[in-house]
Design a protein around this motif. Structure first.
Motif, mmCIF file in Angstrom:
data_model
loop_
_atom_site.group_PDB
_atom_site.id
_atom_site.type_symbol
_atom_site.label_atom_id
_atom_site.label_comp_id
_atom_site.label_asym_id
_atom_site.label_seq_id
_atom_site.Cartn_x
_atom_site.Cartn_y
_atom_site.Cartn_z
ATOM 1 N N GLU A 75 0.830 -1.203 0.000
ATOM 2 C CA GLU A 75 0.000 0.000 0.000
ATOM 3 C C GLU A 75 0.866 1.255 0.000
ATOM 4 O OE1 GLU A 75 -3.117 2.039 3.055
ATOM 5 O OE2 GLU A 75 -3.419 -0.107 2.650
ATOM 6 N N ALA A 76 1.891 1.281 0.843
ATOM 7 C CA ALA A 76 2.779 2.445 0.913
ATOM 8 C C ALA A 76 3.531 2.644 -0.400
ATOM 9 C CB ALA A 76 3.758 2.284 2.077
ATOM 10 N N THR A 78 2.577 1.635 -3.377
ATOM 11 C CA THR A 78 1.604 2.064 -4.392
ATOM 12 C C THR A 78 1.297 3.544 -4.228
ATOM 13 O OG1 THR A 78 0.641 -0.142 -4.483
ATOM 14 C CG2 THR A 78 -0.697 1.652 -5.336
ATOM 15 N N ASP A 79 1.080 3.988 -2.987
ATOM 16 C CA ASP A 79 0.821 5.411 -2.741
ATOM 17 C C ASP A 79 1.983 6.263 -3.235
ATOM 18 O OD1 ASP A 79 -1.616 4.815 -1.593
ATOM 19 O OD2 ASP A 79 -0.921 5.064 0.479
ATOM 20 N N GLU A 80 3.217 5.819 -2.961
ATOM 21 C CA GLU A 80 4.388 6.570 -3.397
ATOM 22 C C GLU A 80 4.453 6.646 -4.922
ATOM 23 O OE1 GLU A 80 9.245 6.409 -3.231
ATOM 24 O OE2 GLU A 80 8.143 5.436 -1.619
ATOM 25 N N VAL A 82 1.919 6.375 -7.092
ATOM 26 C CA VAL A 82 0.832 7.234 -7.580
ATOM 27 C C VAL A 82 1.201 8.700 -7.380
ATOM 28 C CG1 VAL A 82 -1.562 7.945 -7.183
ATOM 29 C CG2 VAL A 82 -0.984 5.513 -7.303
ATOM 30 N N ASN A 83 1.721 9.038 -6.227
ATOM 31 C CA ASN A 83 2.062 10.431 -5.942
ATOM 32 C C ASN A 83 3.251 10.922 -6.755
ATOM 33 O OD1 ASN A 83 -0.019 10.828 -4.094
ATOM 34 N ND2 ASN A 83 1.198 10.005 -2.413
ATOM 35 N N GLY A 88 -0.569 11.917 -8.058
ATOM 36 C CA GLY A 88 -1.598 11.563 -7.083
ATOM 37 C C GLY A 88 -2.888 11.050 -7.701
ATOM 38 N N ILE A 90 -5.010 8.218 -9.266
ATOM 39 C CA ILE A 90 -5.153 6.778 -9.444
ATOM 40 C C ILE A 90 -5.697 6.459 -10.833
ATOM 41 C CG2 ILE A 90 -6.420 4.744 -8.652
ATOM 42 C CD1 ILE A 90 -6.118 5.847 -5.805
#
Length: 119
Positions: A75-76, A78-80, A82-83, A88, A90
């Motif tokens: 999750e972390a 993937t967030d990184e 995407v950002n 940011g 999706i």
């Protein structure tokens, strides 16, 4: 999650996620077979993971235990991604992924099901 693991550290974590609590010696044997690392390299990376709070050292026999779940790291990461790469967004990530490969009808249906569950 603020924990940042590098690719080499993720290889150590992957062994622990697959094997569960594992002696450091066994982690070194596995990574020697899988990626050709020597024992000192693996032990250095295990110790980095311990310092970062991702792995716990249990005695006797230097047993390694993962302290973070694979899903939390995914999750972390993937967030990184995407950002950092998709501003940011999706939907930009999905559009990029979906435009690169021909999907089977089963894969398309699974994606529809996932989106349907989110609505």
């Amino acid at each position: 999650m603020e924990l940042k693991l590098f690719d080499s550290e993720l290889k150590v974590m992957d062994v622990l996620w697959r094997e569960g609590d594992t002696p450091a010696k066994r982690v070194a044997e596995i990574l020697s077979q899988e990626v050709g690392w020597n024992r000192n390299t693996t032990y250095t990376l295990i110790n980095r993971c311990i310092k970062k709070g991702a792995v716990e050292r249990l005695e006797p026999r230097f047993i390694c235990r993962a302290l973070v779940a694979k899903e939390a790291v995914q999750e972390a990461e993937t967030d990184e991604l995407v950002n950092k790469v998709y501003d940011g967004s999706i939907d930009k990530l999905f559009a990029s992924l979906l435009s690169r490969k021909k999907l089977s009808s089963e894969q398309i249906q699974r994606l529809r099901d996932i989106v349907g569950e989110l609505e």
